[in-house]
Design an enzyme around this catalytic site. Structure first.
Site, short mmCIF file in Angstrom:
data_model
loop_
_atom_site.label_atom_id
_atom_site.label_comp_id
_atom_site.label_asym_id
_atom_site.label_seq_id
_atom_site.Cartn_x
_atom_site.Cartn_y
_atom_site.Cartn_z
N ARG A 82 0.88 -1.36 -0.05
CA ARG A 82 -0.02 -0.12 0.03
C ARG A 82 0.88 1.04 -0.02
O ARG A 82 0.49 2.29 -0.62
CB ARG A 82 -1.07 0.05 1.32
CG ARG A 82 -2.02 0.98 1.05
CD ARG A 82 -3.09 0.92 2.21
NE ARG A 82 -2.51 0.90 3.38
CZ ARG A 82 -3.47 0.61 4.61
NH1 ARG A 82 -4.57 0.26 4.47
NH2 ARG A 82 -2.96 0.94 5.90
N LYS A 184 -2.49 6.38 1.35
CA LYS A 184 -2.10 6.90 2.95
C LYS A 184 -1.35 8.29 2.70
O LYS A 184 -0.16 8.22 3.30
CB LYS A 184 -1.74 5.67 3.65
CG LYS A 184 -2.27 5.87 5.06
CD LYS A 184 -2.16 4.52 5.72
CE LYS A 184 -2.42 4.63 7.30
NZ LYS A 184 -3.55 5.34 7.76
N GLU A 220 -16.21 6.32 4.56
CA GLU A 220 -15.44 5.67 5.79
C GLU A 220 -15.35 7.02 6.74
O GLU A 220 -15.87 7.95 6.79
CB GLU A 220 -13.97 5.37 5.48
CG GLU A 220 -12.95 6.16 4.99
CD GLU A 220 -11.75 5.52 4.48
OE1 GLU A 220 -11.38 4.91 5.17
OE2 GLU A 220 -11.10 6.34 3.52
#
Ligand code: PLP
Ligand code: COI
Length: 341
Positions: A82, A184, A220
């Site tokens: 990720r 992220k 989210e």
């Protein structure tokens, strides 16, 4: 090895400086070997890319002490992958996946005395991160970067641990439809600081973000994905290209299907449906699974049937199975647990 003298069970989710951290520098197109250091300070140009244009990304994973006394991490290869995606989207150099995992292992080993004991309720949170360190003044990527990994012992992300929390539907967006919500990037979290503080000032624990394009679908929260449970026991989790692909959520889907025999739907979830769910939880490395008891939507309240006292029964089974795997009480699927020592 003697553990640090810490009251592990009273730790919250905060920073405690530990002994060693890993640092590697990217210069002239290549990463150096990297090293462990005692120095917890960072020294960079006043004009560094990270300071001017927020060129940074990070990861979060944990180390656990298992029931039989080993120190392990959970699926670090997925965090490495990720971070590669984050770097590519932010024009940052990728830190090679295998060396990335080695860096995590070296930091945990060097700080073994800080890994909370089994059964203490605390874990070691590991924070890998990268930032543009050389000067940029025109809007462009930096030429030099630093990759660092530190760790800190933590307790529950939400005060009260497994007690259900109250969230509210945010009027702000966390990510743009074709923006950076799926990686992220530090900038995603900068955007969420005003909304989270505003939520806290108004008595809420977290924000529920809706999809920025239509504001009809659940996305989210600022730091976790959603899991819902229908009245007939199906696990439902939102699918969207602007949410972070949570490793915890992906693992829970597997656990639900393969350990608990539950039906799972990963699909668009309309906010309209939320009032009909039986349980709701937030899942992530920091959040683990934090149950949601109440959702506030502009003067209206949705009270989940699971209530404000305890986790719902399906959420609890998911929580116990996942943490059972992480703490070595249950057999893990192949490749999920990396034993450090
Ligand atoms: N969503 C956001 C915005 C997050 O910051 C996190 C934390 O990493 C998650 C979801 C959960 O992801 P993971 O389970 O990989 O920790
Ligand atoms: C994590 O769960 O690791 C995160 O990065 C979330 C953050 C809000 C602490």
């Amino acid at each position: 090895m003697e553990k640090k003298n810490i009251d592990w069970s009273s730790l919250g989710f905060g920073y405690v400086q530990t002994d060693k951290r890993f640092v590697s520098n990217f210069k002239n197109g290549a990463w150096d070997e990297g090293t462990l250091t005692d120095d917890a300070e960072v020294r960079i140009s006043e004009c560094a890319g990270v300071l001017q244009y927020s060129q940074s990304c990070f990861e979060g994973l944990k180390a656990y002490t298992t029931e039989d006394g080993h120190i392990v991490t959970f699926r670090p290869d997925l965090n490495a992958a990720r971070m590669k995606d984050s770097c590519e989207r932010l024009e940052m150099p990728v830190y090679p996946v295998d060396k990335w995992v080695d860096a995590i292992v070296s930091v945990v080993k060097a700080n073994a005395a800080w890994v909370p004991p089994y059964g203490s309720g605390a874990t070691l949170y590991i924070r890998p991160y990268m930032f543009g360190s050389s000067p940029v003044i025109g809007v462009k990527p930096a030429e030099e970067y630093q990759f660092r990994v530190f760790c800190t012992p933590v307790g529950p992300y939400f005060k009260g641990g497994a007690k259900p929390i109250t969230i509210r539907v945010s009027d702000f967006d966390r990510a743009a439809p074709r923006g950076t919500g799926h990686i992220k990037a530090g900038l995603n979290y900068a955007m969420s600081l005003y909304p989270i503080m505003d939520a806290h000032r108004n008595g809420f624990d977290e924000n529920m973000y809706l999809d920025p394009a239509t504001r009809t679908k659940v996305e989210e929260t600022g730091g976790a994905n959603f899991l819902f449970v229908t009245k007939d026991g199906t696990v439902v989790t939102p699918k969207s290209s602007s949410i972070l692909p949570s490793i915890t959520r992906r693992s829970l889907i597997y656990v639900a299907e393969h350990y608990l025999g539950l039906k799972v739907e990963e699909r668009e979830v309309f906010f309209e449906e939320v009032k009909d769910f039986a349980e709701c939880g937030l899942c992530g490395t920091a959040a683990v699974i934090s149950p949601v008891g109440k959702i506030y939507d502009h003067g209206k309240e949705i009270c989940l049937p699971s209530g404000m006292d305890e986790m719902g029964p399906v959420t609890k089974k998911l929580y116990e199975t996942l943490t059972g795997i992480q703490m070595g009480r249950l057999e893990a699927p192949e490749g999920w647990i990396k034993v450090i020592e």
